[in-house]
Motif scaffolding. Structure first.
Motif, PDB file in Angstrom:
ATOM      1  N   ARG A  18       0.866  -1.172   0.000  1.00 22.98           N
ATOM      2  CA  ARG A  18       0.000   0.000   0.000  1.00 22.98           C
ATOM      3  C   ARG A  18       0.911   1.233   0.000  1.00 22.98           C
ATOM      4  NH1 ARG A  18      -3.646  -1.115   4.258  1.00 22.98           N
ATOM      5  NH2 ARG A  18      -4.310   1.063   4.326  1.00 22.98           N
ATOM      6  N   PRO A  19       0.401   2.409  -0.354  1.00 19.77           N
ATOM      7  CA  PRO A  19       1.249   3.608  -0.393  1.00 19.77           C
ATOM      8  C   PRO A  19       1.888   3.904   0.961  1.00 19.77           C
ATOM      9  CG  PRO A  19      -0.795   4.000  -1.560  1.00 19.77           C
ATOM     10  CD  PRO A  19      -0.957   2.676  -0.864  1.00 19.77           C
ATOM     11  N   SER A  20       3.100   4.444   0.894  1.00 18.59           N
ATOM     12  CA  SER A  20       3.820   4.737   2.139  1.00 18.59           C
ATOM     13  C   SER A  20       4.117   6.217   2.319  1.00 18.59           C
ATOM     14  CB  SER A  20       5.138   3.950   2.172  1.00 18.59           C
ATOM     15  OG  SER A  20       6.022   4.384   1.147  1.00 18.59           O
ATOM     16  N   GLY A  21       3.767   7.050   1.344  1.00 20.04           N
ATOM     17  CA  GLY A  21       3.964   8.482   1.503  1.00 20.04           C
ATOM     18  C   GLY A  21       5.404   8.927   1.364  1.00 20.04           C
ATOM     19  N   TRP A  22       6.196   8.217   0.566  1.00 19.84           N
ATOM     20  CA  TRP A  22       7.594   8.592   0.386  1.00 19.84           C
ATOM     21  C   TRP A  22       7.683   9.929  -0.348  1.00 19.84           C
ATOM     22  CZ3 TRP A  22      11.830   6.997   2.607  1.00 19.84           C
ATOM     23  CH2 TRP A  22      13.069   7.350   2.068  1.00 19.84           C
ATOM     24  N   PHE A  35       1.506   9.836  -4.346  1.00 18.38           N
ATOM     25  CA  PHE A  35       1.543   8.371  -4.399  1.00 18.38           C
ATOM     26  C   PHE A  35       1.969   7.940  -5.798  1.00 18.38           C
ATOM     27  CE2 PHE A  35      -2.552   9.270  -6.260  1.00 18.38           C
ATOM     28  CZ  PHE A  35      -2.778   8.255  -7.177  1.00 18.38           C
ATOM     29  N   GLY A  36       2.361   6.679  -5.932  1.00 16.96           N
ATOM     30  CA  GLY A  36       2.724   6.128  -7.229  1.00 16.96           C
ATOM     31  C   GLY A  36       1.866   4.920  -7.546  1.00 16.96           C
ATOM     32  N   HIS A  37       1.609   4.691  -8.820  1.00 16.48           N
ATOM     33  CA  HIS A  37       0.784   3.555  -9.224  1.00 16.48           C
ATOM     34  C   HIS A  37       1.424   2.213  -8.860  1.00 16.48           C
ATOM     35  CE1 HIS A  37      -0.158   6.907 -12.008  1.00 16.48           C
ATOM     36  NE2 HIS A  37      -1.401   6.499 -11.860  1.00 16.48           N
ATOM     37  N   GLU A  38       2.750   2.187  -8.735  1.00 23.42           N
ATOM     38  CA  GLU A  38       3.463   0.934  -8.463  1.00 23.42           C
ATOM     39  C   GLU A  38       3.462   0.538  -6.995  1.00 23.42           C
ATOM     40  OE1 GLU A  38       6.784   3.902  -9.509  1.00 23.42           O
ATOM     41  OE2 GLU A  38       4.616   4.018  -9.228  1.00 23.42           O
ATOM     42  N   TRP A 129      -5.637   7.739   0.064  1.00 26.42           N
ATOM     43  CA  TRP A 129      -6.128   8.939   0.743  1.00 26.42           C
ATOM     44  C   TRP A 129      -5.684   8.990   2.204  1.00 26.42           C
ATOM     45  CZ3 TRP A 129      -7.512  13.536  -0.486  1.00 26.42           C
ATOM     46  CH2 TRP A 129      -8.250  14.331   0.387  1.00 26.42           C
ATOM     47  N   GLU A 130      -5.323   7.847   2.766  1.00 30.84           N
ATOM     48  CA  GLU A 130      -4.848   7.829   4.154  1.00 30.84           C
ATOM     49  C   GLU A 130      -3.528   8.573   4.325  1.00 30.84           C
ATOM     50  OE1 GLU A 130      -4.466   3.754   5.187  1.00 30.84           O
ATOM     51  OE2 GLU A 130      -6.633   3.352   5.172  1.00 30.84           O
ATOM     52  N   GLN A 131      -2.756   8.725   3.242  1.00 23.66           N
ATOM     53  CA  GLN A 131      -1.443   9.329   3.338  1.00 23.66           C
ATOM     54  C   GLN A 131      -1.530  10.861   3.388  1.00 23.66           C
ATOM     55  OE1 GLN A 131       1.442   7.856   3.837  1.00 23.66           O
ATOM     56  NE2 GLN A 131       0.375   5.877   3.863  1.00 23.66           N
ATOM     57  N   PRO A 132      -0.897  11.494   4.386  1.00 23.53           N
ATOM     58  CA  PRO A 132      -0.920  12.961   4.483  1.00 23.53           C
ATOM     59  C   PRO A 132      -0.419  13.657   3.228  1.00 23.53           C
ATOM     60  CG  PRO A 132      -0.098  12.002   6.515  1.00 23.53           C
ATOM     61  CD  PRO A 132      -0.207  10.882   5.534  1.00 23.53           C
TER      62      PRO A 132
END
Length: 375
Positions: A18-22, A35-38, A129-132
């Protein structure tokens, strides 16, 4: 022919589940949207089954002029991520088929939408959407984010490959560019890629620690080494062109790879059906009934196949040998006693054929010129 591609993707600290917000700088999609699609590439949400076979869909950005269509089902994608001053291998997909492109007239657009709908990928938007950073990029407007997500969700599944050839190491593997390519670093931009030859591809796989070299790693290495040197044979394409999953399965079966080969390896205990030789690089997954004369169902049927070492396969394909329904071998009169001795034939199949296999073998036997009735 085999196509080996090294492709940068966004770094992810959640194991690509899942996205990590890097944080990303620049003007790339992740920099603009957070976010990225990958970032779901290793998520169970991207597995699916169709027509009795399991596939994996995953994402990278575009490949420009790389010959992905000519090498569909014969492409190996090495995904790397750059972060904190290191570059790491995070995943490899083998025998893959690119269904990318991002325009309305792209012939694969409908297929990507179909897969996205089938997997209900729209639900993954909640995780993004959870990622700030995602909320900040959207100005904290869920409506703005939803508009972006609706447009781009079908861009996530732009690759497919057989499940058994998708390998994600338990831990990322650090790569040293200098020792692999002589360059100071590997590509970092998501929009570019590096073509590899087999030696480089094997070198990357050899960097993987022994503790991570599981069955999936072994399958990939074997698949790379036996990949054909010729492009995928052309085929008629029109309104009745089969869906990409079908094209992928049929294409792999045509060249003796994919699930067809794996089924034969299982059926014959990993060795030649005649000699028992188990060196995978000399084993051929051959069709008994010729491809051109088979239906799509017969082309994928493991009963219509024999796992043979190269010399036996050449004899079988040339109809210089044939097998009876009980698995015993007949040899063409063209091969004299001295040559038979050198070849170690005749020899029977190691395992007696089942009835379905026997039916195919009987058709091959009957098609041998030296078995034709004399008028």
């Amino acid at each position: 022919m085999a196509l080996f591609l090294l492709k940068p993707i966004l770094w992810n600290t959640n194991g690509y589940q899942r996205p990590s917000g890097w944080k990303v700088s620049g003007k790339s999609f992740p920099a603009q949207h957070g976010f990225g699609h990958e970032e779901w590439n290793n998520s169970p949400a991207l597995f699916f089954e169709e027509d009795g076979q399991r596939y994996r869909t995953f994402h990278t950005e575009r490949f420009g002029n790389a010959a992905t269509e000519e090498n569909r089902g014969q492409t190996f994608v090495f995904m790397i991520a750059s972060h904190d001053g290191v570059q790491q291998l995070v995943g490899v997909a083998g025998n893959a088929h690119y269904i990318g492109g991002h325009s309305d007239d792209d012939r694969y657009l409908a297929e990507r939408k179909r897969i996205a709908k089938m997997l209900d990928l729209a639900r993954l938007g909640e995780q993004a959407w959870e990622q700030p950073r995602v909320r900040a990029a959207a100005g904290n407007s869920r409506a703005h984010f939803n508009a972006v997500w609706k447009q781009d969700v079908s861009w996530i599944p732009n690759w497919i490959c057989p499940e058994e050839f998708f390998w994600w190491p338990q831990q990322p593997v650090t790569l040293q560019a200098a020792s692999l390519t002589g360059a100071s670093k590997l590509p970092t931009m998501y929009s570019i890629h590096m073509g590899l030859d087999l030696a480089w591809a094997e070198a990357i796989m050899s960097v993987v620690p022994a503790a991570q070299r599981d069955a999936g790693w072994e399958r990939l290495v074997d698949a790379m080494r036996i990949a054909p040197i010729d492009p995928v044979p052309p085929e008629a394409e029109g309104s009745d062109m089969p869906k990409p999953t079908t094209r992928l399965s049929l294409g792999l079966a045509r060249i003796g790879q994919g699930k067809f080969r794996q089924d034969l390896l299982t059926a014959w205990g990993g060795g030649c059906a005649v000699t028992g030789i188990a060196h995978v690089r000399v084993l051929r997954a051959s069709h008994v009934k010729p491809w051109s004369e088979s239906t799509d169902e017969e082309r994928l049927d493991p009963n219509n196949g024999l796992l043979l070492c190269a010399n036996i396969d050449a004899l079988f394909d040339a109809k210089l040998i044939a097998f009876n329904r009980d698995g015993t071998m007949d040899v063409s009169p063209e091969i004299d006693a001295k040559e038979r001795l050198r070849l170690g034939i005749p020899r029977s199949l190691r395992i007696a054929p089942n009835s379905a296999q026997a039916d195919y073998l009987e058709q091959h036997w009957a098609a041998c010129p030296w078995n034709q009735p004399v008028e």
